[in-house]
Motif scaffolding. Structure first.
Motif, PDB file in Angstrom:
ATOM      1  N   TRP A  78      -7.470  -6.646  -8.672  1.00 48.76           N
ATOM      2  CA  TRP A  78      -6.598  -6.768  -7.835  1.00 48.76           C
ATOM      3  C   TRP A  78      -4.803  -6.352  -7.153  1.00 48.76           C
ATOM      4  CZ3 TRP A  78      -1.968  -9.068  -8.395  1.00 48.76           C
ATOM      5  CH2 TRP A  78      -1.742 -10.171  -7.373  1.00 48.76           C
ATOM      6  N   ILE A  79      -5.048  -7.159  -6.207  1.00 48.01           N
ATOM      7  CA  ILE A  79      -3.409  -6.945  -5.619  1.00 48.01           C
ATOM      8  C   ILE A  79      -2.443  -7.902  -4.914  1.00 48.01           C
ATOM      9  CG2 ILE A  79      -4.614  -5.745  -3.631  1.00 48.01           C
ATOM     10  CD1 ILE A  79      -2.485  -3.285  -3.779  1.00 48.01           C
ATOM     11  N   ASP A  80      -1.783  -7.637  -4.975  1.00 47.35           N
ATOM     12  CA  ASP A  80      -1.283  -8.771  -4.239  1.00 47.35           C
ATOM     13  C   ASP A  80      -1.189  -8.312  -2.311  1.00 47.35           C
ATOM     14  OD1 ASP A  80       0.749 -11.442  -2.790  1.00 47.35           O
ATOM     15  OD2 ASP A  80       1.890 -10.686  -4.440  1.00 47.35           O
ATOM     16  N   LEU A  81      -1.748  -9.169  -2.253  1.00 45.31           N
ATOM     17  CA  LEU A  81      -2.036  -8.934  -0.381  1.00 45.31           C
ATOM     18  C   LEU A  81      -0.867  -9.608   0.597  1.00 45.31           C
ATOM     19  CD1 LEU A  81      -5.617  -9.712   0.258  1.00 45.31           C
ATOM     20  CD2 LEU A  81      -4.525  -7.112   0.173  1.00 45.31           C
ATOM     21  N   LEU A  86       3.366  -3.991   0.196  1.00 46.28           N
ATOM     22  CA  LEU A  86       1.537  -3.657  -0.162  1.00 46.28           C
ATOM     23  C   LEU A  86       1.650  -2.007  -0.012  1.00 46.28           C
ATOM     24  CD1 LEU A  86      -1.217  -4.726  -0.154  1.00 46.28           C
ATOM     25  CD2 LEU A  86      -0.991  -5.222   1.626  1.00 46.28           C
ATOM     26  N   ILE A  87       1.987  -2.175   1.032  1.00 42.93           N
ATOM     27  CA  ILE A  87       1.586  -0.363   1.290  1.00 42.93           C
ATOM     28  C   ILE A  87       1.629   0.810   0.322  1.00 42.93           C
ATOM     29  CG2 ILE A  87       2.080   1.574   3.358  1.00 42.93           C
ATOM     30  CD1 ILE A  87       0.793  -0.575   4.618  1.00 42.93           C
ATOM     31  N   GLU A  88       3.467   0.131  -0.487  1.00 39.16           N
ATOM     32  CA  GLU A  88       3.014   1.433  -1.374  1.00 39.16           C
ATOM     33  C   GLU A  88       2.302   1.116  -2.782  1.00 39.16           C
ATOM     34  OE1 GLU A  88       6.499   0.981  -5.032  1.00 39.16           O
ATOM     35  OE2 GLU A  88       7.532   1.173  -2.595  1.00 39.16           O
ATOM     36  N   ARG A  89       2.263   0.314  -2.583  1.00 37.01           N
ATOM     37  CA  ARG A  89       1.325   0.078  -3.867  1.00 37.01           C
ATOM     38  C   ARG A  89      -0.372   0.523  -3.292  1.00 37.01           C
ATOM     39  NH1 ARG A  89       3.214   0.084  -7.682  1.00 37.01           N
ATOM     40  NH2 ARG A  89       1.363  -0.752  -8.985  1.00 37.01           N
ATOM     41  N   LEU A  90      -0.671   0.440  -2.235  1.00 38.59           N
ATOM     42  CA  LEU A  90      -1.855   0.782  -2.352  1.00 38.59           C
ATOM     43  C   LEU A  90      -2.236   1.750  -2.529  1.00 38.59           C
ATOM     44  CD1 LEU A  90      -2.938  -1.186   1.124  1.00 38.59           C
ATOM     45  CD2 LEU A  90      -4.202  -1.650  -1.360  1.00 38.59           C
ATOM     46  N   TYR A  91      -1.366   3.253  -1.673  1.00 37.19           N
ATOM     47  CA  TYR A  91      -0.347   4.307  -1.619  1.00 37.19           C
ATOM     48  C   TYR A  91      -1.252   4.620  -3.682  1.00 37.19           C
ATOM     49  CZ  TYR A  91       1.255   8.344  -1.055  1.00 37.19           C
ATOM     50  OH  TYR A  91       1.500  10.580  -1.077  1.00 37.19           O
ATOM     51  N   TYR A  92      -0.548   3.365  -4.223  1.00 42.03           N
ATOM     52  CA  TYR A  92      -0.316   4.349  -5.879  1.00 42.03           C
ATOM     53  C   TYR A  92      -1.951   3.820  -6.198  1.00 42.03           C
ATOM     54  CZ  TYR A  92       0.010   3.960 -10.645  1.00 42.03           C
ATOM     55  OH  TYR A  92      -0.509   4.637 -11.830  1.00 42.03           O
ATOM     56  N   TRP A  93      -2.408   3.178  -5.519  1.00 40.69           N
ATOM     57  CA  TRP A  93      -3.588   2.892  -5.979  1.00 40.69           C
ATOM     58  C   TRP A  93      -4.700   3.760  -5.732  1.00 40.69           C
ATOM     59  CZ3 TRP A  93      -3.872   0.859 -10.222  1.00 40.69           C
ATOM     60  CH2 TRP A  93      -3.329   0.192 -11.266  1.00 40.69           C
ATOM     61  N   ASN A  94      -4.226   4.455  -4.596  1.00 41.72           N
ATOM     62  CA  ASN A  94      -5.571   5.211  -3.803  1.00 41.72           C
ATOM     63  C   ASN A  94      -5.951   6.519  -4.774  1.00 41.72           C
ATOM     64  OD1 ASN A  94      -7.000   5.251  -1.919  1.00 41.72           O
ATOM     65  ND2 ASN A  94      -5.304   6.533  -0.644  1.00 41.72           N
ATOM     66  N   GLY A 122      -3.105  -8.257   5.297  1.00 47.09           N
ATOM     67  CA  GLY A 122      -3.236  -8.236   4.046  1.00 47.09           C
ATOM     68  C   GLY A 122      -4.332  -7.060   4.149  1.00 47.09           C
ATOM     69  N   ILE A 123      -5.166  -7.277   4.061  1.00 46.73           N
ATOM     70  CA  ILE A 123      -5.862  -7.148   4.382  1.00 46.73           C
ATOM     71  C   ILE A 123      -6.720  -6.323   5.658  1.00 46.73           C
ATOM     72  CG2 ILE A 123      -8.543  -7.421   4.391  1.00 46.73           C
ATOM     73  CD1 ILE A 123      -8.139 -10.486   3.844  1.00 46.73           C
ATOM     74  N   LYS A 124      -6.025  -6.499   6.583  1.00 50.47           N
ATOM     75  CA  LYS A 124      -5.851  -5.496   7.772  1.00 50.47           C
ATOM     76  C   LYS A 124      -4.941  -3.911   7.589  1.00 50.47           C
ATOM     77  CE  LYS A 124      -4.896  -8.637  11.713  1.00 50.47           C
ATOM     78  NZ  LYS A 124      -4.656  -9.450  13.308  1.00 50.47           N
ATOM     79  N   GLN A 125      -4.566  -3.476   6.304  1.00 44.86           N
ATOM     80  CA  GLN A 125      -4.122  -2.789   6.346  1.00 44.86           C
ATOM     81  C   GLN A 125      -5.386  -1.939   4.820  1.00 44.86           C
ATOM     82  OE1 GLN A 125      -1.550  -1.879   6.538  1.00 44.86           O
ATOM     83  NE2 GLN A 125      -1.259  -3.043   7.259  1.00 44.86           N
ATOM     84  N   LYS A 127      -8.840  -0.963   5.643  1.00 47.80           N
ATOM     85  CA  LYS A 127      -9.592  -0.032   5.878  1.00 47.80           C
ATOM     86  C   LYS A 127      -8.893   1.276   6.222  1.00 47.80           C
ATOM     87  CE  LYS A 127      -8.003  -0.825  11.119  1.00 47.80           C
ATOM     88  NZ  LYS A 127      -6.655  -1.637  10.575  1.00 47.80           N
ATOM     89  N   ASN A 128      -7.133   1.481   6.092  1.00 47.54           N
ATOM     90  CA  ASN A 128      -6.735   2.771   6.084  1.00 47.54           C
ATOM     91  C   ASN A 128      -7.070   3.968   5.247  1.00 47.54           C
ATOM     92  OD1 ASN A 128      -5.698   2.231   8.567  1.00 47.54           O
ATOM     93  ND2 ASN A 128      -3.553   1.719   7.904  1.00 47.54           N
ATOM     94  N   TYR A 129      -7.315   2.845   3.658  1.00 42.81           N
ATOM     95  CA  TYR A 129      -7.762   3.439   2.393  1.00 42.81           C
ATOM     96  C   TYR A 129      -9.682   3.732   2.144  1.00 42.81           C
ATOM     97  CZ  TYR A 129      -2.547   3.249   2.118  1.00 42.81           C
ATOM     98  OH  TYR A 129      -1.550   3.018   2.416  1.00 42.81           O
ATOM     99  N   GLY A 130      -9.642   2.728   2.799  1.00 49.84           N
ATOM    100  CA  GLY A 130     -11.168   2.948   2.711  1.00 49.84           C
ATOM    101  C   GLY A 130     -12.042   1.680   2.065  1.00 49.84           C
ATOM    102  N   TYR A 131     -11.078   1.101   1.361  1.00 47.74           N
ATOM    103  CA  TYR A 131     -11.638   0.082   0.962  1.00 47.74           C
ATOM    104  C   TYR A 131     -12.231  -1.377   1.436  1.00 47.74           C
ATOM    105  CZ  TYR A 131      -7.824   1.663  -2.357  1.00 47.74           C
ATOM    106  OH  TYR A 131      -7.371   2.500  -3.569  1.00 47.74           O
ATOM    107  N   THR A 132     -12.944  -1.682   0.085  1.00 46.19           N
ATOM    108  CA  THR A 132     -13.902  -3.135   0.269  1.00 46.19           C
ATOM    109  C   THR A 132     -12.783  -4.293   0.104  1.00 46.19           C
ATOM    110  OG1 THR A 132     -14.437  -2.896  -1.420  1.00 46.19           O
ATOM    111  CG2 THR A 132     -15.613  -1.704   0.166  1.00 46.19           C
TER     112      THR A 132
END
Length: 273
Positions: A78-81, A86-94, A122-125, A127-132
């Protein structure tokens, strides 16, 4: 074989208030060790652990379980989209490769939330990390889901629990029409899971479940359908083996290659496990 939809939790009556008194069979802790015996008997090699709590602490909890239990092949966290960071959090969890994708409990949200431009951005981001992205909704929310998905054509989605049709009433016509529309998007997959919770828990009939499967397979085909149990939630109705046997009986009509797609290959390709 891979079970694409299981949950784990250390039961908390406040946080897990959605587990009501009539669901007392699941008002307790569930961990990977509870699945080891049945997975061994059925030759299920692993699972996708899906968030049950909407905090980033849930990601830490599931990662900790995965670090000590090889049966967890991937995590849907779970992440707050809508988070401005958000970009910072996605980068961390990646940094944590067991996390394959994300989910929000959209079944508890309004159409305005689902179609909020901030949420969609948020969902559009992802794909940059390969997430489903897992779509959890009720059948009467599918029109909003379709509108949302249409705005993010490159994102891989999977519909949890067949979009939660009204198995109990068997009023399936509007749900079936929306499934037909949603399935036209080749980036959307579907999990055959969770239907026991939408049925009369103790008195459902096989034909009621199979009527729903008919719609799913007619529209998604065996190339975009994955097996999932929705354990332990499904225990409110039946033991794990009953659900597995029900799905296995239905898919006997398919070729061996198609059954491998449903129970294994589609999950591996979608979640990259």
């Amino acid at each position: 074989m891979i079970d694409t939809h299981v949950h784990f939790w250390n039961f908390d009556p406040v946080r897990d208030s959605w587990i009501t008194d009539d669901m007392k069979v699941i008002r307790k802790d569930f961990s990977p060790k509870n699945l080891m015996r049945i997975y061994g008997e059925l030759k299920i090699s692993g699972c996708i652990a899906v968030q049950a709590s909407q905090t980033e602490a849930e990601n830490e909890f599931l990662l900790s379980l995965a670090n000590h239990n090889d049966i967890i092949k991937g995590i849907v966290g779970w992440i707050d989209l809508k988070n401005p960071n958000l970009i910072e959090r996605l980068y961390y969890w990646n940094n944590f490769k067991k996390i394959k994708g994300w989910r929000h409990v959209l079944q508890a949200e309004s159409a305005e939330f689902i179609l909020d431009p901030k949420f969609i951005d948020g969902i559009k981001q992802l794909k940059n990390y390969g997430y489903t992205y897992d779509l959890l909704c009720y059948h009467n929310q599918l029109e909003s889901i379709i509108k949302m998905v249409d705005q993010i054509p490159e994102q891989p989605f999977v519909l949890d629990h067949c979009g939660k049709p009204d198995v109990k009433s068997q009023d399936l016509s509007a749900w079936a029409e929306n499934i037909k529309i949603l399935a036209q998007n080749p980036r959307v997959y579907c999990k055959i899971s969770g239907l026991l919770a939408e049925a009369d828990w103790k008195n459902w009939k096989e034909v009621e479940i199979f009527n729903c499967f008919d719609v799913i397979f007619e529209n998604f085909g065996p190339n975009r359908v994955m097996y999932g149990s929705d354990w332990p939630v499904m225990l409110i109705s039946r033991p794990y083996l009953d659900w597995f046997n029900l799905v296995s009986k239905y898919v006997e009509r398919f070729t061996e290659q198609e059954r491998k797609l449903i129970f294994n290959a589609n999950a591996k390709a979608f979640y990259k496990v």
